[in-house]
Write an enzyme that holds these catalytic residues in place. Structure first.
Site, mmCIF file in Angstrom:
data_model
loop_
_atom_site.group_PDB
_atom_site.id
_atom_site.type_symbol
_atom_site.label_atom_id
_atom_site.label_comp_id
_atom_site.label_asym_id
_atom_site.label_seq_id
_atom_site.Cartn_x
_atom_site.Cartn_y
_atom_site.Cartn_z
ATOM 1 C CG ASP A 54 -2.144 0.839 1.087
ATOM 2 O OD1 ASP A 54 -2.363 1.394 -0.016
ATOM 3 O OD2 ASP A 54 -2.896 0.979 2.068
ATOM 4 C CE1 TYR A 112 3.901 -7.190 3.490
ATOM 5 C CE2 TYR A 112 3.316 -9.501 3.757
ATOM 6 C CZ TYR A 112 3.319 -8.345 2.999
ATOM 7 O OH TYR A 112 2.748 -8.352 1.753
#
Length: 252
Positions: A54, A112
């Protein structure tokens, strides 16, 4: 024709995400990559990314692939791309792969990281690269809560509203926290087969509220059961999130 697997890193602050937006004036990582690779090939090249990060999200180990019209050695691709890409994108590694390799669909696990700055005030040198949380935290509570995320669950409560994936069932294989008191930082690590849109940022938000005492330690169990995004509330900022590594069965 040759298929190339390319590992890249980027500073996501000045990008509106990885994926092409098809909106005038938008700047995306994918657009920059397409521009450079197409120039090298002298024809339009399709670039596929493992993860559609994003706006504001960073990457240490994003993986892309593209099919080039002719066979160049890996160094030529790496040097050619790095000499033309903007300085907030870096090609780290280039590999030749089978023609059916797809950076997104061939992956089986992703890792992540999420960095949290716990300083009382926002550090000007960290503001684009961490999520800031200045409230008191009991990290022992967070450590106790983390195992509740492990396993295959319906993560509906941790998916951004408007999620359009076919299923909200995901498998989390790792959820860890490291504490760096001298730097006033926390570092979360999450691994899983795939993650929903904003899932990690919502999980971090819930964990921080557990650490702050505004949620019970095992509230994650309740959230998984009720499947209600509104109950999860806080979404941690994009600035602290990093795509760290993408794993592939035949290349681990």
């Amino acid at each position: 024709m040759q298929n190339y697997k390319v590992t890249i890193s980027y500073d996501g602050h000045y990008f509106e995400g990885f994926q092409t937006q098809n909106r005038p004036g938008s700047r995306t990582v994918q657009d920059e990559l397409i521009k450079v690779v197409s120039k090298m090939a002298k024809t339009k090249i399709k670039v596929i990314g493992a993860s559609r990060t994003d706006a504001g999200v960073h990457a240490n180990g994003q993986v892309i692939n593209f099919i080039f019209p002719f066979d160049l050695n890996e160094k030529a691709i790496l040097m050619g791309m790095n000499s033309q890409l903007p300085t907030d994108i870096l090609v780290k590694k280039v590999e030749k792969v089978p023609i059916n390799f797809n950076a997104r669909h061939s992956s089986h696990r992703k890792r992540y990281l999420y960095r949290v700055s716990t300083s009382k005030f926002i550090d000007p040198f960290k503001r684009f690269y961490t999520g800031h949380y200045f409230w008191n935290l009991d990290t022992n509570k967070i450590q106790e809560a983390l195992p509740d995320l492990i396993g295959e669950h319906d993560f509906s409560s941790f998916a951004a509203s408007g999620n359009q994936t076919a299923t909200t069932i995901r498998t989390v294989t790792k959820a860890e926290l490291k504490i760096f008191p001298k730097n006033n930082e926390l570092l979360f690590t999450f691994e899983g087969n795939a993650f929903l849109y904003n899932q990690i940022r919502i999980m971090v938000g819930v964990l921080l509220e557990i650490g702050n005492g505004t949620r019970p330690v095992h509230d994650i169990i309740r959230l998984i059961k009720i499947k209600d995004r509104q109950q999860a509330r806080f979404t941690a900022p994009a600035s602290g999130l990093y795509l760290d590594e993408v794993y592939y069965e035949s290349m681990d």
